[in-house]
Design a protein around this motif. Structure first.
Motif, PDB file in Angstrom:
ATOM      1  N   ALA A 155       0.992  -1.249   0.081  1.00  0.00           N
ATOM      2  CA  ALA A 155      -0.024   0.198  -0.127  1.00  0.00           C
ATOM      3  C   ALA A 155       0.859   1.189  -0.001  1.00  0.00           C
ATOM      4  O   ALA A 155       0.573   2.337  -0.347  1.00  0.00           O
ATOM      5  CB  ALA A 155      -0.920  -0.127   1.418  1.00  0.00           C
ATOM      6  N   ILE A 156       2.102   1.319   0.676  1.00  0.00           N
ATOM      7  CA  ILE A 156       2.880   2.356   0.726  1.00  0.00           C
ATOM      8  C   ILE A 156       4.333   2.138   0.118  1.00  0.00           C
ATOM      9  O   ILE A 156       4.789   1.146   0.224  1.00  0.00           O
ATOM     10  CB  ILE A 156       3.133   2.774   2.330  1.00  0.00           C
ATOM     11  N   MET A 157       4.747   2.951  -0.455  1.00  0.00           N
ATOM     12  CA  MET A 157       6.149   2.952  -1.222  1.00  0.00           C
ATOM     13  C   MET A 157       7.062   4.040  -0.434  1.00  0.00           C
ATOM     14  O   MET A 157       6.520   5.329  -0.221  1.00  0.00           O
ATOM     15  CB  MET A 157       6.114   3.290  -2.500  1.00  0.00           C
TER      16      MET A 157
ATOM     17  N   ALA B 109       6.794  -5.061   9.975  1.00  0.00           N
ATOM     18  CA  ALA B 109       6.337  -5.249   8.906  1.00  0.00           C
ATOM     19  C   ALA B 109       7.645  -5.469   8.082  1.00  0.00           C
ATOM     20  O   ALA B 109       8.764  -4.675   8.302  1.00  0.00           O
ATOM     21  CB  ALA B 109       5.164  -4.435   8.325  1.00  0.00           C
ATOM     22  N   GLN B 110       7.636  -6.305   7.092  1.00  0.00           N
ATOM     23  CA  GLN B 110       8.720  -6.594   6.074  1.00  0.00           C
ATOM     24  C   GLN B 110       8.370  -5.767   4.964  1.00  0.00           C
ATOM     25  O   GLN B 110       7.233  -5.930   4.562  1.00  0.00           O
ATOM     26  CB  GLN B 110       9.294  -8.052   5.920  1.00  0.00           C
ATOM     27  N   PRO B 111       9.286  -5.352   4.208  1.00  0.00           N
ATOM     28  CA  PRO B 111       9.225  -4.969   2.862  1.00  0.00           C
ATOM     29  C   PRO B 111       8.793  -5.844   2.179  1.00  0.00           C
ATOM     30  O   PRO B 111       9.363  -7.060   1.995  1.00  0.00           O
ATOM     31  CB  PRO B 111      10.540  -4.106   2.496  1.00  0.00           C
ATOM     32  N   LEU B 112       7.665  -5.547   1.375  1.00  0.00           N
ATOM     33  CA  LEU B 112       7.143  -6.656   0.331  1.00  0.00           C
ATOM     34  C   LEU B 112       8.002  -6.693  -0.941  1.00  0.00           C
ATOM     35  O   LEU B 112       8.104  -7.833  -1.692  1.00  0.00           O
ATOM     36  CB  LEU B 112       5.928  -6.606  -0.157  1.00  0.00           C
ATOM     37  N   LEU B 113       8.675  -5.568  -1.184  1.00  0.00           N
ATOM     38  CA  LEU B 113       9.246  -5.504  -2.498  1.00  0.00           C
ATOM     39  C   LEU B 113      10.422  -4.380  -2.235  1.00  0.00           C
ATOM     40  O   LEU B 113      10.097  -3.452  -1.506  1.00  0.00           O
ATOM     41  CB  LEU B 113       8.375  -5.369  -3.599  1.00  0.00           C
ATOM     42  N   LYS B 114      11.709  -4.683  -2.699  1.00  0.00           N
ATOM     43  CA  LYS B 114      12.546  -3.565  -2.642  1.00  0.00           C
ATOM     44  C   LYS B 114      12.839  -3.393  -4.159  1.00  0.00           C
ATOM     45  O   LYS B 114      13.405  -4.267  -5.024  1.00  0.00           O
ATOM     46  CB  LYS B 114      13.890  -4.026  -2.068  1.00  0.00           C
ATOM     47  N   LEU B 115      12.936  -2.021  -4.678  1.00  0.00           N
ATOM     48  CA  LEU B 115      13.329  -1.670  -6.077  1.00  0.00           C
ATOM     49  C   LEU B 115      14.385  -0.794  -6.057  1.00  0.00           C
ATOM     50  O   LEU B 115      14.448   0.187  -5.424  1.00  0.00           O
ATOM     51  CB  LEU B 115      12.057  -0.846  -6.644  1.00  0.00           C
ATOM     52  N   HIS B 116      15.446  -1.236  -7.034  1.00  0.00           N
ATOM     53  CA  HIS B 116      16.503  -0.254  -7.000  1.00  0.00           C
ATOM     54  C   HIS B 116      16.228   0.557  -8.359  1.00  0.00           C
ATOM     55  O   HIS B 116      15.976  -0.220  -9.373  1.00  0.00           O
ATOM     56  CB  HIS B 116      17.895  -1.006  -7.416  1.00  0.00           C
TER      57      HIS B 116
ATOM     58  N   ILE C  80      16.049   3.868  -4.094  1.00  0.00           N
ATOM     59  CA  ILE C  80      15.452   2.681  -3.450  1.00  0.00           C
ATOM     60  C   ILE C  80      13.940   2.951  -3.304  1.00  0.00           C
ATOM     61  O   ILE C  80      13.821   3.776  -2.516  1.00  0.00           O
ATOM     62  CB  ILE C  80      16.246   1.932  -2.540  1.00  0.00           C
ATOM     63  N   ILE C  81      13.255   2.194  -3.607  1.00  0.00           N
ATOM     64  CA  ILE C  81      11.800   2.103  -3.339  1.00  0.00           C
ATOM     65  C   ILE C  81      11.445   0.800  -2.509  1.00  0.00           C
ATOM     66  O   ILE C  81      11.803  -0.387  -2.932  1.00  0.00           O
ATOM     67  CB  ILE C  81      10.711   2.433  -4.568  1.00  0.00           C
ATOM     68  N   LEU C  82      11.020   1.028  -1.297  1.00  0.00           N
ATOM     69  CA  LEU C  82      10.648  -0.133  -0.372  1.00  0.00           C
ATOM     70  C   LEU C  82       8.941  -0.214  -0.553  1.00  0.00           C
ATOM     71  O   LEU C  82       8.368   0.890  -0.030  1.00  0.00           O
ATOM     72  CB  LEU C  82      11.216   0.133   1.121  1.00  0.00           C
ATOM     73  N   ALA C  83       8.698  -1.410  -0.791  1.00  0.00           N
ATOM     74  CA  ALA C  83       7.037  -1.228  -0.546  1.00  0.00           C
ATOM     75  C   ALA C  83       6.473  -2.134   0.662  1.00  0.00           C
ATOM     76  O   ALA C  83       7.216  -3.052   0.932  1.00  0.00           O
ATOM     77  CB  ALA C  83       6.481  -2.137  -1.861  1.00  0.00           C
TER      78      ALA C  83
ATOM     79  N   GLU D 259      10.637  10.190   1.062  1.00  0.00           N
ATOM     80  CA  GLU D 259       9.370  10.574   0.684  1.00  0.00           C
ATOM     81  C   GLU D 259       8.352   9.292   0.881  1.00  0.00           C
ATOM     82  O   GLU D 259       8.714   7.983   0.555  1.00  0.00           O
ATOM     83  CB  GLU D 259       9.493  10.786  -0.676  1.00  0.00           C
ATOM     84  N   LEU D 260       7.243   9.239   1.107  1.00  0.00           N
ATOM     85  CA  LEU D 260       5.908   8.187   1.181  1.00  0.00           C
ATOM     86  C   LEU D 260       5.241   8.402  -0.109  1.00  0.00           C
ATOM     87  O   LEU D 260       4.791   9.569  -0.206  1.00  0.00           O
ATOM     88  CB  LEU D 260       5.294   8.385   2.383  1.00  0.00           C
ATOM     89  N   ILE D 261       4.783   7.314  -0.672  1.00  0.00           N
ATOM     90  CA  ILE D 261       4.021   7.397  -1.627  1.00  0.00           C
ATOM     91  C   ILE D 261       2.884   6.251  -1.474  1.00  0.00           C
ATOM     92  O   ILE D 261       3.241   5.380  -1.419  1.00  0.00           O
ATOM     93  CB  ILE D 261       4.476   7.261  -3.285  1.00  0.00           C
TER      94      ILE D 261
END
Ligand SMILES: Nc1ncnc2c1ncn2[C@@H]1O[C@H](COP(=O)(O)OP(=O)(O)O)[C@@H](O)[C@H]1O
Ligand SMILES: [Mg+2]
Lengths: 457, 228
Positions: free
Chosen positions: A59-61, A76-83, A182-185, A205-207
């Protein structure tokens, strides 16, 4: 053959330039509106119903720029880590792409030929579709390296969609490089902790996915609304254009209409001539438009969804524009008198008969006192500017014209008429009043025949 | 005395351009059937305005016109159009033929308006074209005809429905001398031989000489009625 059809054919046969313009105007607006609608329809029909997979699980990045500590989230653990890197796509343009470095559990890959886009974003076109292979060029510390990767989906970042690439073997070496960001979901549960992290770090920043979806939905909604607006504007311009052209034809035909009316053609038939001429012109325009549409549809290769429903919609719009456009010229053609047409005089559109006396008026108090019936004339700074048709002493009958005033550049006239039988006692254009004395009872008979001075001025 | 065909009753027409111009100012005239009537007067005296009122081409501000017992004031525009097509004929200074119709079609038009069959209309139009001496010009368009010829077509058209009255506003005003004399002769002939009633504005002395009645207009008033 009725004289109407005969005249219509002859008039159409004598070509007038505005006809051609009108036909092409109709064709242009119809084609533009239908092409646009067909395009939108085609896009939405292609995507509709198949695009349900979320682009990013979570829900949040949290966007983490270089040099910023990663957020600490306990529950909570990040569900996805994007470089996030800049990449070159096969079209040569620079895009931002994310490379997933966590395992993509719960992340089904698209089947071949399948297209994934969020429903809210239908209508947008991307260079690469999900499932496509992208050639990547990466400029890092170790120099330039290239690789290929599959597009797994898109992630929304502030309203824009960027490709999300599937991690492959080569990615490992890249991950040593410092990413642009890096974006963490995270799931929704991490919201409070992430907010705290955002508060402490200026560059964090939160998206929120919901916001992004909302923005995207608004964006798409406004594109659709804009489209409707464009079509509506087209109809307005069409109506205006047709109206002006019909007016030109009317002005051009004044002499001819004058003669036809003088010879006894009925007023409404003259109006109908103009309606019919433009109906033919518009029909020709529709034909041209339809041909252009078919040719375009064949040329673009894109499967334009131009269906009969859409064509009927176009017809309706053109019909509305036609009706709006022709009202004024046809009415003018109908009501104009022969002389107005022949001499190019202003066409009288309305006549107001004023025959109601003033009951009480401070300015005419003296006249009312004398028992005169007062008719108030419209005046400007210099008094009544119209024509007085009767002089003091004239004997007038009820309803007889006493004065008239052209208004609106001759398009209107005010006629002042006697409210009852009587004798004119006061005619004062400066004060703007006509005073009429009622005829004395009994004296009526004797004064009959004394009409020589009626209307003498 | 022959029967009255048209009468005006206190006819008024004014224009308003800053000041009021009484183009037709309390005109009361009577026209008799079978007569040739001429209106003379200086330019701007209201002759054309009066003629267009008589022809129902314009509406007066007040007053009335009675043609063959029918009051114009009582008629709607639609009814007035019906009256024009059956009872009135017009000859204008600038001919005013419909440019994209042939001479014959121009003459046929009023007959088609009253519902005459195409064949009958064509027959009568051909006869009328012969009468005005243009039997060889049936298929010509107006622009292919000389001024005098165009005016003859216009006269034939005016006669199409055997009108009670033919109105002509300076019918020879736009023609050279020879054509003028021919048209004048044609009007006289139509009046003498067929008893056609005319009212025309003209500066032509011979027409004036021939007229049964001469109305002189000055400043919107008919000042002299000369019963020749
Ligand atoms: N449409 C009009 N608007 C204003 N004045 C007009 C109009 N038509 C005619 N008049 C005026 O009415 C007067 C009579 O005009 P007209 O009947 O054409 O005269 P004539 O035919 O005798 O030369 C003239 O003074 C003219 O200027
Ligand atoms: Mg004149």
């Amino acid at each position: 053959m009725s004289s109407f059809i005969f005249l219509l054919c002859k008039r159409l046969h004598r070509f007038r330039f505005p006809y051609l313009l009108a036909a092409f105007l109709v064709a242009a607006v119809l084609t533009a509106a239908l092409l646009y609608q067909g395009y939108v329809n085609a896009l939405s029909s292609q995507f509709r119903g198949r695009l349900t997979h979320p682009t990013i699980p979570g829900a949040i990045m949290a966007r983490q720029l270089p040099g910023v500590q990663p957020p600490v989230v306990v529950n909570a653990q990040p569900l996805l880590k994007l470089h996030i890197w800049d990449i070159n796509t096969r079209h040569g343009n620079l895009q931002i792409a994310g490379v997933a470095s966590t395992t993509l559990a719960d992340w089904p890959l698209p089947q071949p030929g399948e297209v994934w886009l969020p429903e809210s974003l239908k209508g947008q076109v991307f260079d690469e579709e999900v499932g496509d292979t992208i050639a990547l060029t990466h400029l890092g510390n170790q120099g330039r390296s290239t690789a290929t990767a599959r597009v797994a989906g898109y992630y929304a970042d502030g309203g824009f969609l960027n490709p999300l690439l599937v991690s492959q073997a080569w990615v490992a070496s890249w991950l040593d490089e410092e990413a642009g960001s890096i974006i963490l979901a995270y799931p929704e549960a991490a919201l409070n902790e992430l907010r705290r992290w955002e508060g402490n770090n200026e560059k964090a920043e939160l998206i929120r996915q919901n916001d992004v979806v909302q923005n995207a939905t608004n964006l798409v909604g406004s594109i659709y609304a804009g489209g409707q607006g464009v079509i509506l504007l087209g109809v307005v311009f069409l109506a205006l254009g047709l109206g002006i052209l019909a007016m030109l034809v009317f002005l051009d035909s004044r002499g001819e209409f004058a003669v036809l009316k003088a010879l006894g053609l009925r007023p409404r038939t003259v109006g109908r001539l103009l309606w019919a001429e433009f109906a033919v012109t518009v029909a020709v325009g529709l034909g041209i438009g339809w041909v252009i549409l078919l040719l375009t549809a064949r040329q673009v290769g894109f499967p334009l969804a131009i269906d009969t429903h859409l064509f009927r919609y176009g017809l309706l719009l053109v019909a509305i524009a036609y009706l709006v456009a022709l009202v004024a010229p046809a009415r003018l053609a109908r009501v104009a008198l022969v002389n107005e047409l022949m001499l190019g005089r202003p066409i009288l559109l309305w006549k107001q008969i004023i025959g109601k006396p003033v009951e009480r008026h401070p300015a005419f108090h003296d006249l009312l006192e004398q028992g005169l019936t007062c008719l108030k004339l419209e005046r400007d700074g210099q008094g009544f500017r119209g024509a007085i048709l009767q002089a003091v002493g004239a004997r007038v009958k009820q309803g007889e014209p006493l004065a008239f005033l052209p208004v609106w550049f001759g398009m209107g006239e005010k006629h002042y008429v006697a409210p009852h039988d009587g004798i004119l006692r006061v005619v004062d254009p400066g004060r703007g009043v006509i005073g009429i004395a009622p005829i004395q009872k009994g004296g009526e008979k004797n004064e009959q025949g004394n009409t020589e001075n009626r209307k003498s001025i | 005395m022959s029967k009255e065909i048209l009468r005006t009753v206190n006819l008024f027409k004014a224009f308003h351009l800053g000041e009021t111009i009484y183009a037709v100012n309390d005109v009361n005239i009577t026209l008799k059937a079978g007569t040739l009537n001429v209106i003379v007067g200086p330019s701007g005296s209201g002759k054309s305005t009066l003629l267009s009122l008589l022809g129902g081409l314009d509406r007066p501000i007040s007053g009335d016109i009675i043609l063959d017992g029918q009051s114009y004031a009582a008629l709607s525009e639609d009814e007035l159009a019906m009256l024009r097509r059956r009872k009135l004929g017009y000859v204008f200074q600038f001919f005013n033929l419909i440019p994209h119709l042939t001479a014959l079609e121009n003459v046929m038009l009023p007959m088609q308006f009253i519902g005459m069959s195409h064949r009958a209309a064509k027959e009568r139009a051909t006869m009328l074209m012969e009468k005005v001496g243009l039997e060889k010009r049936l298929r010509h368009l107006p622009l292919q005809l000389s001024g005098g010829e165009q005016q003859r077509v216009a006269i034939a058209r005016a006669l199409a429905n055997q009108p009670a009255l033919v109105l002509a506003d300076e019918p020879t005003g736009n023609l050279d001398t020879q054509n003028r004399d021919e048209i004048v002769a044609l009007f006289k002939q139509l009046n003498e031989e067929d008893g056609q009633t005319f009212v025309m504005i003209t500066h032509d002395p011979s027409m004036r000489h021939h007229a049964h009645q001469v109305f002189e207009m000055i400043d919107g008033k008919v000042t002299a009625v000369d019963n020749g």
